[in-house]
Design a protein around this motif. Structure first.
Motif, PDB file in Angstrom:
ATOM      1  N   THR A 191      -7.159  38.103   8.916  1.00 25.82           N
ATOM      2  CA  THR A 191      -6.646  36.912   7.983  1.00 25.82           C
ATOM      3  C   THR A 191      -7.563  35.819   8.024  1.00 25.82           C
ATOM      4  N   PRO A 192      -8.002  35.497   6.783  1.00 26.14           N
ATOM      5  CA  PRO A 192      -8.796  34.126   6.604  1.00 26.14           C
ATOM      6  C   PRO A 192      -7.919  32.976   7.107  1.00 26.14           C
ATOM      7  N   MET A 193      -8.497  31.869   7.649  1.00 24.71           N
ATOM      8  CA  MET A 193      -7.745  30.776   8.358  1.00 24.71           C
ATOM      9  C   MET A 193      -6.901  29.968   7.145  1.00 24.71           C
ATOM     10  N   HIS A 194      -7.311  29.910   5.852  1.00 26.33           N
ATOM     11  CA  HIS A 194      -6.341  29.313   4.823  1.00 26.33           C
ATOM     12  C   HIS A 194      -5.337  30.160   4.446  1.00 26.33           C
ATOM     13  N   SER A 195      -5.408  31.381   4.588  1.00 28.62           N
ATOM     14  CA  SER A 195      -4.082  32.304   4.406  1.00 28.62           C
ATOM     15  C   SER A 195      -3.198  32.296   5.551  1.00 28.62           C
ATOM     16  N   PHE A 196      -3.621  32.237   6.711  1.00 31.04           N
ATOM     17  CA  PHE A 196      -2.799  31.986   8.056  1.00 31.04           C
ATOM     18  C   PHE A 196      -2.180  30.716   7.758  1.00 31.04           C
ATOM     19  N   ARG A 197      -2.795  29.740   7.663  1.00 33.46           N
ATOM     20  CA  ARG A 197      -2.183  28.367   7.467  1.00 33.46           C
ATOM     21  C   ARG A 197      -0.946  28.486   6.514  1.00 33.46           C
ATOM     22  N   ARG A 198      -1.514  28.976   5.389  1.00 32.45           N
ATOM     23  CA  ARG A 198      -0.439  29.240   4.241  1.00 32.45           C
ATOM     24  C   ARG A 198       0.850  29.834   4.849  1.00 32.45           C
ATOM     25  N   LEU A 241       2.105  30.246   7.724  1.00 31.90           N
ATOM     26  CA  LEU A 241       2.853  29.718   8.433  1.00 31.90           C
ATOM     27  C   LEU A 241       3.827  28.510   7.880  1.00 31.90           C
ATOM     28  N   ARG A 242       2.964  28.011   6.743  1.00 30.13           N
ATOM     29  CA  ARG A 242       3.648  26.888   5.879  1.00 30.13           C
ATOM     30  C   ARG A 242       5.022  27.352   5.241  1.00 30.13           C
ATOM     31  N   ILE A 243       4.753  28.775   4.701  1.00 25.77           N
ATOM     32  CA  ILE A 243       5.834  29.305   3.910  1.00 25.77           C
ATOM     33  C   ILE A 243       6.903  30.276   4.541  1.00 25.77           C
ATOM     34  N   SER A 244       6.481  30.500   5.830  1.00 25.00           N
ATOM     35  CA  SER A 244       7.440  31.199   6.520  1.00 25.00           C
ATOM     36  C   SER A 244       8.955  30.488   6.598  1.00 25.00           C
ATOM     37  N   ALA A 245       9.026  29.305   6.518  1.00 21.22           N
ATOM     38  CA  ALA A 245      10.404  28.611   6.328  1.00 21.22           C
ATOM     39  C   ALA A 245      11.001  28.997   5.205  1.00 21.22           C
ATOM     40  N   TRP A 246      10.208  29.612   4.016  1.00 22.27           N
ATOM     41  CA  TRP A 246      11.166  29.674   2.827  1.00 22.27           C
ATOM     42  C   TRP A 246      11.953  31.064   3.066  1.00 22.27           C
ATOM     43  N   VAL A 247      11.839  31.693   4.333  1.00 20.94           N
ATOM     44  CA  VAL A 247      12.711  32.866   4.513  1.00 20.94           C
ATOM     45  C   VAL A 247      14.314  32.505   4.545  1.00 20.94           C
ATOM     46  N   PHE A 248      14.426  31.262   5.349  1.00 21.82           N
ATOM     47  CA  PHE A 248      15.636  30.607   5.656  1.00 21.82           C
ATOM     48  C   PHE A 248      15.899  29.497   4.657  1.00 21.82           C
ATOM     49  N   ARG A 249      15.055  28.759   4.308  1.00 20.95           N
ATOM     50  CA  ARG A 249      15.096  27.590   3.245  1.00 20.95           C
ATOM     51  C   ARG A 249      14.238  27.799   2.141  1.00 20.95           C
ATOM     52  N   PRO A 250      14.476  28.582   0.988  1.00 23.81           N
ATOM     53  CA  PRO A 250      13.572  28.882  -0.058  1.00 23.81           C
ATOM     54  C   PRO A 250      13.591  27.719  -0.866  1.00 23.81           C
ATOM     55  N   ALA A 304      -0.611  35.085   1.506  1.00 19.25           N
ATOM     56  CA  ALA A 304       0.060  34.542   2.939  1.00 19.25           C
ATOM     57  C   ALA A 304       1.125  35.431   3.047  1.00 19.25           C
ATOM     58  N   ALA A 305       2.072  35.878   2.380  1.00 20.81           N
ATOM     59  CA  ALA A 305       3.074  36.917   2.602  1.00 20.81           C
ATOM     60  C   ALA A 305       2.552  38.115   3.293  1.00 20.81           C
ATOM     61  N   LYS A 306       1.318  38.598   2.880  1.00 26.56           N
ATOM     62  CA  LYS A 306       0.765  39.894   3.283  1.00 26.56           C
ATOM     63  C   LYS A 306       0.581  39.685   4.712  1.00 26.56           C
ATOM     64  N   VAL A 307       0.330  38.533   5.175  1.00 20.75           N
ATOM     65  CA  VAL A 307       0.036  38.319   6.649  1.00 20.75           C
ATOM     66  C   VAL A 307       1.262  38.897   7.395  1.00 20.75           C
ATOM     67  N   PHE A 308       2.524  38.454   6.991  1.00 20.71           N
ATOM     68  CA  PHE A 308       3.813  39.099   7.819  1.00 20.71           C
ATOM     69  C   PHE A 308       3.679  40.549   7.672  1.00 20.71           C
ATOM     70  N   GLU A 309       3.319  41.006   6.491  1.00 21.45           N
ATOM     71  CA  GLU A 309       3.254  42.527   6.215  1.00 21.45           C
ATOM     72  C   GLU A 309       2.305  43.347   6.925  1.00 21.45           C
TER      73      GLU A 309
END
Length: 246
Positions: free
Chosen positions: A51-58, A60-69, A142-147
């Motif tokens: 993963t590129p750095m900007h995608s990895f940072r993004r 981490l930032r949007i991971s909270a959307w899973v519980f607080r969209p 960014a979502a594909k990081v978790f995929e």
């Protein structure tokens, strides 16, 4: 808060721990520092290589959307568009200028600014669609990081199991160590498959759904802003935008 995500996370944990207890392995059977090191740290290492750095940072930032969209405000946005179109038809497009500073969404503020400036509707559509696609592409990456983590984790679980079995094979002369060694070897497989199917892959799917929803909302905003720029009847605007809800 997304109540379904919270319930899903709790049920996943209960299923894993409860299943281990009911099968007789116990809670302690799920803990293995070696398996954690191989699977979890190995998965993180693999995704960092990918993963590129900007995608990895993004990510981490949007991971909270899973519980607080982000809040879904489709109805409120439609009402706002109808209100703006009524104001523009009565007082002209410049009457919308005082509303610019009230908009917290940069995308909406940019679109409204172009409407106030009298930019051609086709140009408004082109510029906003380019920006919307860029937003979507960034967040999908960014979502594909978790995929990706969900893909790597099971394989690393198998590697951990193989390494554990290799250690068992070295102790064949001591039968007392075989049972514990084999159990510890398969713990890595549980870590890999469990983390992929109970955490990483569901998170990726949830985030992709949220990104798609945001893209639809931006499409709705684009249509509404263009309709205002063209002086369309507020009732027609409301009817057109209501189609995005369905």
């Amino acid at each position: 808060m997304d109540i379904l995500s919270i319930i899903g996370a709790i049920l996943g944990l209960v299923a894993l721990v409860g299943g281990s207890v009911l099968k007789g392995a116990g809670i302690s059977g799920l803990w293995s520092p070696a398996a954690f090191t191989i699977v979890i740290l190995g998965t993180i290492a693999a995704i960092l290589l990918q993963t590129p750095m900007h995608s990895f940072r993004r990510a981490l930032r949007i991971s909270a959307w899973v519980f607080r969209p982000p809040p879904q405000e489709t109805d409120r946005l439609i009402a706002r568009m109808v209100e703006w179109s009524t104001l523009a038809r009565k007082q002209g497009l410049l009457a919308l200028e005082p509303l610019l500073e009230q908009q917290s969404d940069p995308f909406l503020r940019k679109g409204l600014q172009m409407v106030v400036d009298g930019v051609e509707p086709d140009t408004i559509r082109q510029m906003l669609e380019i920006e919307s696609h860029a937003h979507t592409k960034r967040d999908i990456a960014a979502a594909k990081v978790f995929e990706g983590m969900g893909i790597y984790a099971p394989t690393l679980g198998i590697i951990g199991a193989v390494l554990g079995l290799m250690a068992v094979m070295k102790n064949l002369a001591d039968p007392s160590k075989l049972g514990h060694g084999i159990a510890a070897a398969f713990t890595a497989t549980i870590y890999g498959i469990g983390s992929a199917n109970l955490m990483f892959l569901p998170m990726a799917s949830k985030l992709k759904g949220i990104v798609h929803r945001q893209e639809v909302e931006r499409e709705m905003l684009i249509e509404g802003l263009i309709a205002i720029a063209e002086g369309e009847n507020p009732r027609n605007i409301e009817s057109r935008l209501a189609g995005f809800i369905h």
